[in-house]
Write an enzyme that holds these catalytic residues in place. Structure first.
Site, mmCIF file in Angstrom:
data_model
loop_
_atom_site.group_PDB
_atom_site.id
_atom_site.type_symbol
_atom_site.label_atom_id
_atom_site.label_comp_id
_atom_site.label_asym_id
_atom_site.label_seq_id
_atom_site.Cartn_x
_atom_site.Cartn_y
_atom_site.Cartn_z
ATOM 1 N N ASP A 1 14.086 -12.834 1.053
ATOM 2 C CA ASP A 1 14.769 -12.302 -0.111
ATOM 3 C C ASP A 1 16.192 -11.980 0.332
ATOM 4 O O ASP A 1 16.465 -11.724 1.506
ATOM 5 C CB ASP A 1 14.049 -11.045 -0.632
ATOM 6 C CG ASP A 1 14.516 -10.686 -2.041
ATOM 7 O OD1 ASP A 1 13.960 -9.764 -2.614
ATOM 8 O OD2 ASP A 1 15.444 -11.353 -2.540
ATOM 9 N N ASP B 1 4.714 -13.082 -4.741
ATOM 10 C CA ASP B 1 4.658 -12.243 -3.540
ATOM 11 C C ASP B 1 4.379 -10.813 -3.989
ATOM 12 O O ASP B 1 4.729 -10.443 -5.124
ATOM 13 C CB ASP B 1 5.997 -12.289 -2.780
ATOM 14 C CG ASP B 1 7.014 -11.287 -3.345
ATOM 15 O OD1 ASP B 1 7.713 -11.648 -4.306
ATOM 16 O OD2 ASP B 1 7.059 -10.132 -2.861
ATOM 17 N N CYS C 1 -17.799 -11.578 0.691
ATOM 18 C CA CYS C 1 -16.348 -11.807 0.850
ATOM 19 C C CYS C 1 -16.081 -12.769 1.987
ATOM 20 O O CYS C 1 -15.327 -13.728 1.839
ATOM 21 C CB CYS C 1 -15.619 -10.481 1.099
ATOM 22 S SG CYS C 1 -13.905 -10.702 1.623
ATOM 23 N N CYS D 1 -14.402 -12.181 4.750
ATOM 24 C CA CYS D 1 -13.225 -11.889 5.589
ATOM 25 C C CYS D 1 -13.686 -11.182 6.852
ATOM 26 O O CYS D 1 -14.814 -10.675 6.954
ATOM 27 C CB CYS D 1 -12.217 -11.037 4.819
ATOM 28 S SG CYS D 1 -12.580 -9.279 4.754
ATOM 29 N N CYS E 1 -15.049 -7.656 6.190
ATOM 30 C CA CYS E 1 -16.366 -7.608 5.537
ATOM 31 C C CYS E 1 -17.479 -8.163 6.419
ATOM 32 O O CYS E 1 -18.637 -7.768 6.274
ATOM 33 C CB CYS E 1 -16.330 -8.362 4.205
ATOM 34 S SG CYS E 1 -15.342 -7.505 2.964
ATOM 35 N N HIS F 1 -8.634 -7.640 4.291
ATOM 36 C CA HIS F 1 -9.514 -7.853 3.126
ATOM 37 C C HIS F 1 -8.702 -8.092 1.847
ATOM 38 O O HIS F 1 -8.967 -9.009 1.070
ATOM 39 C CB HIS F 1 -10.457 -6.657 2.922
ATOM 40 C CG HIS F 1 -11.211 -6.738 1.633
ATOM 41 N ND1 HIS F 1 -12.319 -7.541 1.459
ATOM 42 C CD2 HIS F 1 -10.983 -6.140 0.422
ATOM 43 C CE1 HIS F 1 -12.762 -7.440 0.220
ATOM 44 N NE2 HIS F 1 -11.947 -6.606 -0.447
HETATM 45 C C1 LIG Z 1 15.990 -7.434 -11.230
HETATM 46 C C2 LIG Z 1 15.597 -8.220 -10.067
HETATM 47 C C3 LIG Z 1 15.274 -8.784 -9.156
HETATM 48 C C4 LIG Z 1 14.831 -9.536 -7.999
HETATM 49 N N1 LIG Z 1 15.912 -9.710 -7.079
HETATM 50 C C5 LIG Z 1 15.651 -9.885 -5.758
HETATM 51 N N2 LIG Z 1 16.637 -10.372 -4.947
HETATM 52 N N3 LIG Z 1 14.467 -9.582 -5.242
HETATM 53 C C6 LIG Z 1 13.478 -8.998 -5.993
HETATM 54 C C7 LIG Z 1 12.345 -8.464 -5.378
HETATM 55 C C8 LIG Z 1 11.393 -7.822 -6.151
HETATM 56 N N4 LIG Z 1 10.230 -7.160 -5.850
HETATM 57 C C9 LIG Z 1 9.743 -6.667 -7.014
HETATM 58 N N5 LIG Z 1 8.594 -5.943 -7.123
HETATM 59 C C10 LIG Z 1 8.168 -5.429 -8.397
HETATM 60 N N6 LIG Z 1 10.526 -7.008 -8.075
HETATM 61 C C11 LIG Z 1 11.570 -7.712 -7.560
HETATM 62 C C12 LIG Z 1 12.689 -8.266 -8.185
HETATM 63 C C13 LIG Z 1 13.641 -8.897 -7.383
#
Ligand SMILES: CC#C[C@H]1NC(N)=Nc2cc3[nH]c(NC)nc3cc21
Length: 371
Positions: free
Chosen positions: A94, A267, A305, A307, A310, A336
């Site tokens: 990211d 993710d 499961c 894993c 488990c 898990h």
């Molecule tokens: C507005 C916006 C936006 C996105 N911008 C970038 N660079 N990374 C993110 C990472 C995230 N993790 C979560 N978790 C709920 N939401 C995200 C949203 C972003």
């Protein structure tokens, strides 16, 4: 090897679900895919071998965190991110956009970039699209993310419009700064739950042109229905032949509903964060292992499961580990939980192949909603 090639392998007849194959510099990714998060270079509490054994194909790391510690120069001198993480498969980083706005103390947001105080030691730092892209190029991840401005949720529409406009401008700068063809630069669609803004942002980013498109700003408290409605709307503005990534999502029901709307990549920190907090995913809903009701419970977290947790440990043992603070507790429940989400992805693949995804997903969403 045509890095960035995304082949649609199979499409569900009654929904937007599809199976794909994304070619990256460290191998192909079979989508839909769940990506465990290794924020600072490690999926917390798990060795790379454990993550690989679960069946994870790609993991995340975070530029903001690596930039602050140990620093991009140090990562380069340690052989790059794959070497540092002892992970020879695909990695996605990211850009730091989200973390700058969620973790640090912001001093200035300008059209050029952001100045902030490190959440670690208060050191003043400047990041902009070019710096964030260069940092990711040097870390060497296979998929890197555009540097964006992440407006808080909820916020005034004016603030959301401004952040969306700026993120579009910054995405173009990232693309112009991106130097490494072995890495795929994904754009991030902003716009909150404002469908008009989502359309506008997606259309503008598609005009600029990227090998993949993420959606940010969901799963932040807007509610499941808003998340799915916004996802479904935005997907209609994204190219069919490019991967779509729903950032920070999610829980078991979110993965199934996201795939149904045409999302390919997910993710989420929850499998490991909940794992560290003694909360385990099960088909009957989460179980909180510190509860004394599990003290002499000899059952595994989930019958069948398979894993490592488990196969070897009971709920009673896990409760004991958390009760006395044994390091093994968080590791086992994280194994898990990631396995639980990986199994959902495997079932998604199988049901798309068998053209039974719509019926299966309907039944699972009803079941998870009742948990
Ligand atoms: C507005 C916006 C936006 C996105 N911008 C970038 N660079 N990374 C993110 C990472 C995230 N993790 C979560 N978790 C709920 N939401 C995200 C949203 C972003």
């Amino acid at each position: 090897m045509s890095i960035g090639k995304f082949e649609i392998l199979c499409k569900d007849a009654k929904s937007n679900a599809r199976k794909g194959l994304l070619t990256t510099g460290h191998g192909d990714i079979r989508t839909p895919v769940f990506m465990p998060v290794g924020t600072r270079g490690s999926v917390k509490g798990l060795t790379p071998e454990m993550v690989k054994d679960i069946g994870s194909q790609i993991i995340l790391a975070n530029t903001y965190h690596m930039y602050l510690r140990p620093g991009i120069d140090v990562v380069e001198q340690l052989g790059g991110l794959h070497k540092l993480m002892a992970w020879d498969a695909p990695i996605l980083t990211d850009s730091g956009g989200y973390q700058v706005f969620s973790l640090s103390t912001l001093n200035r947001i300008g059209d050029d970039g952001v100045e902030f105080a490190s959440h670690i030691d208060g050191q003043r730092i400047y990041l902009d699209p070019a710096i964030a892209t260069d940092a990711q190029n040097r870390l060497g991840a296979d998929i890197i993310m555009a540097f964006d401005e992440c407006a808080p949720y909820p916020c005034e529409r004016e603030r959301l419009v401004s952040a969306t406009e700026r993120s579009i401008r910054w995405a173009k700068i990232c693309k112009d700064s991106h130097k490494n063809d072995l890495q795929l630069l994904f754009a991030i669609v902003q716009g909150g739950i404002d469908l008009e803004l989502r359309s506008y942002c997606a259309d503008k980013l598609v005009e600029i042109g990227f090998p993949g498109y993420a959606m940010g700003g969901l799963s932040v408290g807007e509610g499941f229905d808003n998340m799915i409605r916004t996802t479904a709307h935005t997907v209609r503005h994204l190219p069919e032949d490019k991967p779509r990534y729903l950032m920070g999502v999610g829980m078991p029901a979110d993965l199934i509903a996201g795939v149904r709307e045409g999302i390919d990549m997910f993710d989420c920190v929850l499998p490991t964060r909940n794992g560290r907090n003694a909360s385990a995913f099960t088909e009957e809903g989460p179980i909180k292992l510190r509860n004394s009701v599990y003290t002499t419970d000899i059952r595994p977290l989930e019958e069948g499961c398979g894993c490592y947790c488990c196969r070897n440990f009971s709920r009673g043992t896990l409760r004991h580990f958390f009760n006395v603070g044994e390091m093994l507790g968080p590791t086992l429940v994280s194994i898990h939980n990631i396995t639980f989400l990986q199994r959902i992805m495997d079932k998604i693949h199988k049901n798309i192949d068998n053209n039974t995804f719509s019926e299966w997903s309907e039944e699972k969403l009803k079941k998870y909603a009742a948990c």
